[in-house]
Design an enzyme around this catalytic site. Structure first.
Site, PDB file in Angstrom:
ATOM      1  N   MET A  30       0.837  -1.196   0.000  1.00  0.00           N
ATOM      2  CA  MET A  30       0.000   0.000   0.000  1.00  0.00           C
ATOM      3  C   MET A  30       0.877   1.252   0.000  1.00  0.00           C
ATOM      4  O   MET A  30       0.425   2.347   0.343  1.00  0.00           O
ATOM      5  CB  MET A  30      -0.953  -0.005   1.195  1.00  0.00           C
ATOM      6  CG  MET A  30      -1.974  -1.116   1.119  1.00  0.00           C
ATOM      7  SD  MET A  30      -3.508  -0.794   2.035  1.00  0.00           S
ATOM      8  CE  MET A  30      -2.891  -0.662   3.699  1.00  0.00           C
ATOM      9  N   ALA A  35      12.242  -0.121   4.858  1.00  0.00           N
ATOM     10  CA  ALA A  35      13.222  -1.201   4.693  1.00  0.00           C
ATOM     11  C   ALA A  35      12.580  -2.579   4.774  1.00  0.00           C
ATOM     12  O   ALA A  35      13.099  -3.549   4.209  1.00  0.00           O
ATOM     13  CB  ALA A  35      14.327  -1.069   5.738  1.00  0.00           C
ATOM     14  N   HIS A  37       9.606  -3.422   3.474  1.00  0.00           N
ATOM     15  CA  HIS A  37       9.171  -3.688   2.097  1.00  0.00           C
ATOM     16  C   HIS A  37      10.372  -3.990   1.201  1.00  0.00           C
ATOM     17  O   HIS A  37      10.336  -4.889   0.362  1.00  0.00           O
ATOM     18  CB  HIS A  37       8.435  -2.470   1.518  1.00  0.00           C
ATOM     19  CG  HIS A  37       7.157  -2.125   2.212  1.00  0.00           C
ATOM     20  ND1 HIS A  37       7.047  -1.049   3.049  1.00  0.00           N
ATOM     21  CD2 HIS A  37       5.935  -2.707   2.193  1.00  0.00           C
ATOM     22  CE1 HIS A  37       5.814  -0.966   3.514  1.00  0.00           C
ATOM     23  NE2 HIS A  37       5.116  -1.970   3.015  1.00  0.00           N
ATOM     24  N   SER A 186       4.631   1.252   7.983  1.00  0.00           N
ATOM     25  CA  SER A 186       4.313   2.557   7.387  1.00  0.00           C
ATOM     26  C   SER A 186       3.677   3.482   8.411  1.00  0.00           C
ATOM     27  O   SER A 186       3.827   4.706   8.347  1.00  0.00           O
ATOM     28  CB  SER A 186       3.373   2.367   6.190  1.00  0.00           C
ATOM     29  OG  SER A 186       3.970   1.529   5.216  1.00  0.00           O
TER      30      SER A 186
END
Length: 283
Positions: A30, A35, A37, A186
């Site tokens: 999303m 880091a 991801h 996030s």
């Protein structure tokens, strides 16, 4: 690296890659990449000929409109990061492209969806399955990579893959943590500096509890984690469950399962940010 905004753009490119016999790895996200991801993406780049990353804030998995509105969106920075890692295609559609009409499909996989996030976020896992199944249909990847921070989500996606007979290999990847131990998320960008220091206690107490569990019961370990975190100002445990890692059902003794996981959700800060984490106790 190519950024596709429509399904047709992406599928045209990927059909050429498949015709050339290339393997496709896929990382659905999303956005607001970090880091954690990057570790998923790097693994895909290493294990596949082609890597596709989707960036789409999926409205159907949010049961809180404010949460959807406040979710960080950083497409330009995300694209720069992905290009540096070696991604081939970014799929960044808008909501109308993915949902030209309402998705009325219903996914439910009790008892996996009946615990933890399931009852606390009604419709969340249905939305996750809607978008992931759509993306699998569009990308048709050989392998798909998901982070173990969302431990329950992996179990749900695995159940969906089995039910729909989707020919994809599900590749869970370990949690990536800051040096402090805080699980990368996030949502961490929404924390103030002081709140971030406070949030570190979540992983700190979980790590301590692994040693604590060696000489204490499941209930004692559960209560230790919950009471210790709740004693800290502006940390509020929503739930902490010690479960069979395969079924996600609560265990009452350490001998109840060969793999046991502790899954936690904590509200942190003055304007509470919902943070999740998990820890392996056994297996």
């Amino acid at each position: 690296m190519y950024i596709a905004e429509t399904v047709k753009e992406l599928t045209d490119f990927l059909e050429q890659e498949r015709t050339a016999g290339k393997t496709i790895g896929f990382v659905p996200t999303m956005g607001a990449l970090h880091a954690g991801h990057a570790s998923l993406v790097s693994r895909s780049v290493k294990e596949n000929d082609i890597t596709v990353v989707s960036i789409f804030v999926n409205p159907t998995q949010f049961n809180d409109k404010n949460d959807l509105a406040n979710y960080p969106r950083t497409l330009e920075a995300d694209a720069q990061l992905l290009e540096r890692i070696g991604v081939d295609y970014v799929f960044a559609p808008n909501a109308e492209e993915i949902y030209p009409e309402p998705d009325t499909r219903y996914f439910d996989y009790p008892p996996i969806t009946s615990v933890m996030e399931g009852p606390r976020r009604p419709g969340h896992f249905n939305g996750v399955c809607q978008i992931v199944s759509k993306l699998f249909d569009i990308v048709k990847p050989h392998r798909a990579y998901f982070g173990e921070k969302d431990f329950q989500q992996i179990a749900v996606v695995r159940a969906m893959i089995e039910e729909l007979h989707i020919p994809v290999e599900l590749c869970p990847c370990p949690i990536v943590r800051e040096e402090s131990g805080l699980a990368l998320s996030s949502r961490n960008t929404l924390l103030t500096g002081e709140e971030r220091k406070l949030a570190v206690n979540i992983s700190r107490i979980l790590f301590i509890s692994v040693d604590y569990a060696q000489n204490h019961s499941v209930k004692e370990t559960h209560d230790f984690v919950v009471n210790t975190l709740n004693a800290l100002n502006r940390l509020d445990v929503e739930y902490f469950e010690i479960v069979n890692a395969c079924t996600l059902q609560n265990v009452t003794a350490w001998t109840d399962a060969t793999e046991i996981q502790g899954c936690i959700t904590v509200y942190c800060g003055k304007k509470p940010i919902r943070l999740i984490d998990n820890i392996k106790y056994k297996g």
